[in-house]
Design a protein around this motif. Structure first.
Motif, PDB file in Angstrom:
ATOM      1  N   ASP A 195      99.770 -23.458 -42.342  1.00  0.00           N
ATOM      2  CA  ASP A 195      99.774 -23.055 -40.944  1.00  0.00           C
ATOM      3  C   ASP A 195     101.188 -22.616 -40.577  1.00  0.00           C
ATOM      4  N   GLY A 196     101.288 -21.565 -39.790  1.00  0.00           N
ATOM      5  CA  GLY A 196     102.611 -21.097 -39.387  1.00  0.00           C
ATOM      6  C   GLY A 196     103.061 -19.960 -40.273  1.00  0.00           C
ATOM      7  N   ALA A 256     100.971 -22.925 -32.435  1.00  0.00           N
ATOM      8  CA  ALA A 256     100.713 -23.799 -33.579  1.00  0.00           C
ATOM      9  C   ALA A 256     101.392 -25.150 -33.381  1.00  0.00           C
ATOM     10  N   LYS A 257     100.632 -26.192 -33.566  1.00  0.00           N
ATOM     11  CA  LYS A 257     101.192 -27.528 -33.446  1.00  0.00           C
ATOM     12  C   LYS A 257     101.981 -27.921 -34.688  1.00  0.00           C
ATOM     13  N   VAL A 258     102.858 -28.860 -34.512  1.00  0.00           N
ATOM     14  CA  VAL A 258     103.557 -29.441 -35.654  1.00  0.00           C
ATOM     15  C   VAL A 258     102.530 -30.195 -36.486  1.00  0.00           C
ATOM     16  N   LYS A 259     102.578 -29.983 -37.780  1.00  0.00           N
ATOM     17  CA  LYS A 259     101.611 -30.602 -38.678  1.00  0.00           C
ATOM     18  C   LYS A 259     102.193 -31.887 -39.260  1.00  0.00           C
ATOM     19  N   ASP A 260     101.291 -32.797 -39.605  1.00  0.00           N
ATOM     20  CA  ASP A 260     101.750 -33.988 -40.301  1.00  0.00           C
ATOM     21  C   ASP A 260     102.339 -33.604 -41.649  1.00  0.00           C
ATOM     22  N   ASN A 261     101.668 -32.673 -42.299  1.00  0.00           N
ATOM     23  CA  ASN A 261     102.168 -32.185 -43.575  1.00  0.00           C
ATOM     24  C   ASN A 261     102.976 -30.927 -43.329  1.00  0.00           C
ATOM     25  N   ALA A 262     104.288 -31.055 -43.504  1.00  0.00           N
ATOM     26  CA  ALA A 262     105.179 -29.953 -43.146  1.00  0.00           C
ATOM     27  C   ALA A 262     104.947 -28.732 -44.021  1.00  0.00           C
TER      28      ALA A 262
END
Lengths: 715, 715
Positions: free
Chosen positions: A168-169, A158-164
């Motif tokens: 996701d995750g 899973a990539k780091v999201k702009d919206n923390a």
């Protein structure tokens, strides 16, 4: 000038990579329903670069629909480290494949590294057939065309999201107890890591459904294999130190006791040197090999010879291949550069002249798969850093070695217009048309069963061999599984006597037979007779594999992709269109069986079951644990002990279902040559209408293999 | 212009590689007795690029001799795949190292892939400390300065010979039975495969012997670590869900029962989010953390906090580090780019202000090591294809992550002039000067013992923690091993009560104590008291590690490289100069002990043994299974329950041997700061001559830590 170029290269290396990153993805239609995406500079030695020609007409005949995403939605990036591919993944897709996986089935949520190896290494992805390929219940298949060691994150990276705060995750586990309870990193991509590559091709096999996507892959690879009919009988490998006399004795045992057997396999000691190989008969054990071949032929036995592709200094091939091999040895022998066609041809030509032309029906390529264990010595096989004259490196050669051996050896059998079925311990992508069954030293029975449905995702043939057991019951359960697989193989390379006379290895070799040896032998004979009855049905299933790419052995999810209950079922599978097999393991005579939608019949009791639910079924060791789908016409032959040119099967047709209209086919040819590819075969249409059976034979084959004797409706 | 360069690069890529192959190896003296070979373009992020400054004076003080080969005999080749290094190997050399190997010891004849992982994966080489480094009984060490995944063929990759009959390679086995009996491919090189590299540095650490080579590596890395004295006491990690009240209660239990303990560790739930981490106190369990810290300090307890380096969106660090992290998440958290100094500083600065400045004595970095198992979910940690702002890739970051965490955190403790001992689950080369003990979830007791001698080859500190057991005896045996290791740690993160009151996890958590809990507790106290007695001796051993690079815990082969009997001994080891430990496992009170040349004394019975042979020794659970070398002066302290600034050890000296002259030293400083590095310490020389003991104190430290009370000769 060289120095100037070197200077330039070093200077702009990072910049060059940036350029690569910015490169466009190009997309072409490689075949009907097969898209090929390319970026950058493609490796020379890809699996596809060695592939046979696609079955273009059969591909065009498939129903056609798009994948659930645009091929252009696949992201490809070239980095300083290699190539990264990201393929879209929806929340409810399930993923299968990666070649002959052992100990894993549904690959969603896993990280898989399909690397060739004899040991699954705690489910990292190591396998005998390391295919960079998967199929999805979303109705498509993906093949990353590389021979490099590649990692697939199946929705787990899973990539780091702009919206923390994006969902996701995983949830915020507070302790490892929470955590290991199930939360995983979740991603809507399959992320593929191909270190070392500076370009890549990605093939997308379109649906509309997973089964069609698998067919499309198989047909793009050249279509499935139609083994010779004798290869669907029983193969028995004798003890490694048997002399010609002992082999004759074993052959006589089979015929005297009317136990079916088509092939006898000889193990390492038939050669003067085996680890590595001389490919020269050991005249101490086999003073007159041609006599052996001819006599066994008269008794309708074929001979299969064990070998490595590692060429011993004692071998006549050694000097010829020395300059055509890698710079590292294996067991003191050369590693022929099979990536080079001339090398393959020379290896095959020796085998043709010395063995195939003299009647040897096939070979078994052992230990071509590398090992991390190798019984304490750390490894076998050549190192990945090996260099070969063709320019392929050791890593890519590892991945392709078993595949290229198949390619070499099958050329020679084709040249002789004689079909074969090899045994191999390594394969890869685009092996679908190669007549070779994979086997393994991994001997856990549940894993052996799981590998049958796993083989069907990836165009592979899997042979769960029977060796020793811990009880008569286990021996019979393993025999059942062998009967219900692509190849029925007993591997007695360390057993003096057939395992059904004594399942215990030590006692077997001391000729101490079980008290009930004759009863167990009779049960084995009964099971093997069922196998022989099934040959026409199986032969047709393989013909459909050849012509339409339908794998003869398939996971339930291939035929029932909408049924979520089957996503994880790896201990049942389909054989052809109408049979569901549910093998038993261990000493129990009961197991749970899930039957998909529709109605099913217990083959033995002929009891009808409604699908869509599970049942506890009872199965005795002398009956095969199979169910037949309503609407099936099942042609069953009177068992024979072997097949030869004169064999004609007497067939009874069972029709499953009340007042139904149904049909099936049988494939009729000479059973041993490639003449069918020129149209020299018949199709028998067996249809059941209004309580009556009809046989319609069409085609150009001018002899008779099947006589339909009777019909029976089962309600 | 870019297009032109791109065109040029693609055009001459193969040619460029040819140029690389032809490049000269350059060689420099990196330090006294340390040679550095370089070829090609060196990676930016090597282990050595992050190393501390070498201890040059101490290096110069070592005896000096050449390796058994010229450094120029090492072959280095850059290929299209990566770099290959070949290091000469004579027939009788034995090899050790590769970091914290689990389940292997003597690495000769093995293929090792030191890759960071929580699981040894069938002995492939996966480890918590994946060091590309080994030492040889030939008297030298080799370090391949790379953070890439690297494979070492330790004499197992044999090239094809011009003379096919050369004795290199295995005999011609005729069957796998012959083969697996022992024949291996044999090579007189260690062959190293570094895929992806386009250049490499190789460090050669010269002898004259293996022990000196290890010292040289350690000193080149900056010298060993001198932990704070309290870190040589007992550390106890409490249950993960304990509240402040429960922690107080546990602290009180230790003091009320006079059971030694210096450190209490808190596990994940001290934070508001743990997987990934917030680094914010969970005020439900800990409403007033400063009170806890201060109160425990008054009772002479230190606090150690569990954490990940994966930064949760809830963390105050999140926004600060978002642009300084990798592009993939772990457990929903950021992976800080520790290859970047500013990122390390920011991470450390938060920990300093929030925790260290307020009295937190240390941290435990969990699960920084990747996993192939992760309890079924396939993996944790970031993918190798991750990208980081500094330019390091995920593969190299994996290998360095634990190391760079140590570097970050120790900077902050140095800034506070306060020493610590961290717990970490990953490390790498050049970690010698870092005050961090490795631990593992692998819990097999023999493996835990083996890792003690293994740690000594590689400049690592290993902490075989005690959790639950299957019997009281096993619990006590594990406690003995912990007492005889660098850090004595009980990890009760899932246990309500100390394991010595109930070894069974389930019963422990139901507060069901063993019938003999008080007796077992008394035995544990006795063993821990021995540990406390040993602190001055251990502290001196660590001082020698710091000043001279001598590992305090060493395999017998380090001290006795000429004794072939010790080449495979991985269940005994040296502690300091005079003690040989031989821990027991399981429920037996007997084991075989090999004693090297010279005379030895059973510490408990004081019986004398002649070395050079094995003995069956008996050891009860309340005595430590240790032997003392003849000629040793062993200073043993009256046990204390903890150490603090006021602690003064009362010491009895035992002298082993009749009519001998012998001496040892003790290292005296404040025990907690870095002042000793400025010379603020004393050396106590304890010598025994003609039946009388002498104490000579030299140095600048102006307080007293040791009072020598008595001497006793043991004959």
């Amino acid at each position: 000038m060289k120095k100037l170029i070197y200077f330039l290269v070093v200077l702009i290396f990072p910049g060059w990579l940036q350029i690569c990153q910015a490169q466009q993805v190009s997309m072409v239609n490689a075949a009907p329903g097969v898209k090929k995406l390319s970026v950058g500079s493609i490796d020379k030695f890809t699996p596809q670069s060695f592939a046979e020609a696609p079955s273009r007409q059969a591909l065009a005949d498939l129903p056609h629909d798009k994948a659930p995403f645009q091929a252009s939605d696949i992201r490809i990036k070239v980095t300083a480290r290699g190539v990264v591919v990201e393929i879209p993944l929806t929340d409810d897709e399930q993923l299968y494949g990666f070649g002959m996986q052992i100990n894993s089935f549904n690959q969603r949520g896993l990280r898989k590294r399909p690397i060739v190896n004899d040991n699954p290494l705690n489910n990292v992805g190591y396998t005998h057939a390391p295919m960079p390929y998967y199929v999805s219940t979303g109705g498509y298949g993906i093949l990353i065309n590389t021979s490099r060691y590649t990692t697939f994150y199946c929705g787990t990276a899973a990539k780091v999201k702009d919206n923390a705060n994006a969902p996701d995750g995983p949830k915020n586990a507070q302790s490892v107890n929470d955590l290991y309870g199930g939360s995983k990193a979740a991603s809507n991509y399959v992320t593929v890591d191909i270190p070392g590559a500076i370009g890549i091709e990605v093939f997308v096999f379109e649906g509309p459904d997973m089964r069609t996507a698998i067919q499309r892959y198989n047909l793009f690879a050249g279509g499935g294999v139609l083994p010779p009919m004798w290869a669907l009988g029983v193969k028995y490998r004798v003890k490694a130190d048997f002399s010609a006399g002992q082999v004759y004795k074993m052959a006589k045992y089979f015929r005297d006791n009317n136990i079916p057997c088509d092939v006898l396999g000889l193990e390492p000691e038939w050669q003067t040197a085996a680890y590595s190989c001389s490919y020269v008969w050991n005249n101490k054990l086999f003073p007159n090999p041609q006599n052996l071949i001819d006599s066994l032929k008269q008794s309708n036995f074929k001979i299969n010879l064990w070998e490595h592709a590692f060429v011993n200094p004692k071998s006549p091939l050694y000097n010829q291949l020395k300059s055509r091999s890698g710079n590292y040895q294996v067991w003191g022998g050369l590693v022929p550069d099979f990536a080079d066609q001339t090398t393959r041809n020379q290896f095959a030509a020796y085998h043709k002249a010395t063995f195939a032309d003299k009647g040897i029906a096939g070979f078994k390529l052992d230990e071509c798969d590398n090992s991390n264990l190798a019984y304490g010595s750390g490894t076998w096989s050549f190192p990945e850093l090996s260099e070969f004259p063709s320019g392929i490196d050791g890593e890519q050669m590892h991945q392709l070695f078993g595949l290229l051996y198949q390619k070499a050896m099958l050329t020679l059998y084709r040249a002789n217009n004689t079909r074969t079925l090899l045994d191999v311990r390594a394969s890869n992508a685009f092996a679908t048309p190669y007549a070779a069954a994979l086997y393994s030293d991994i001997y856990e029975h549940p894993a052996y069963i799981q590998m049958i449905p796993n083989s069907g995702f990836s165009g592979l043939i899997w042979s769960p061999e029977v060796r020793e057991s811990s009880s008569s019951t286990e021996l019979l359960r393993r025999t059942q599984t062998a009967v219900l697989s692509a190849q029925t193989l007993f591997n007695s390379w360390y057993l003096q006597n057939p395992p059904w006379l004594q399942y215990d290895k030590g006692k077997n070799n001391r000729n101490e037979f079980m008290a009930d040896a004759k009863e167990v032998e009779a049960t084995v004979k009964q099971l093997l007779n069922f196998r022989m009855s099934l040959i026409p049905y199986l032969y047709n299933a393989f013909a459909q594999y050849k012509l339409k790419g339908v794998p003869p052995f398939r996971a339930l999810v291939v035929d029932y992709p909408a049924d979520k209950n089957v996503y994880g079922i790896d201990n049942e599978y389909m054989i052809g269109e109408g049979i569901l097999a549910a093998p038993l393991t261990g000493n129990s005579n009961q197991r749970e069986v899930y039957l998909p939608q529709g109605n099913w019949y217990d083959y033995n009791t002929e009891q009808k079951y409604a699908g869509g639910r599970s049942y506890t079924i009872t199965n005795q060791t002398d009956k095969l644990p199979v169910f037949v789908k309503e609407g099936t016409v099942l042609p069953l032959a009177k068992p024979v002990q072997f097949t030869n040119a004169a064999t004609v099967f007497d067939i009874d047709c069972r029709v499953y279902g009340q007042n139904i209209t149904a049909a099936t086919t049988l494939f009729e040819d000479d059973g041993t040559t490639y003449s069918f590819e020129k149209g020299n075969y018949n199709t028998l249409n067996l249809s059941w209408q209004k309580g009556k059976g009809y046989v319609k034979r069409t085609g150009n084959y001018n002899a008779l293999k099947y006589r339909i004797k009777s019909w029976r409706e089962i309600r």
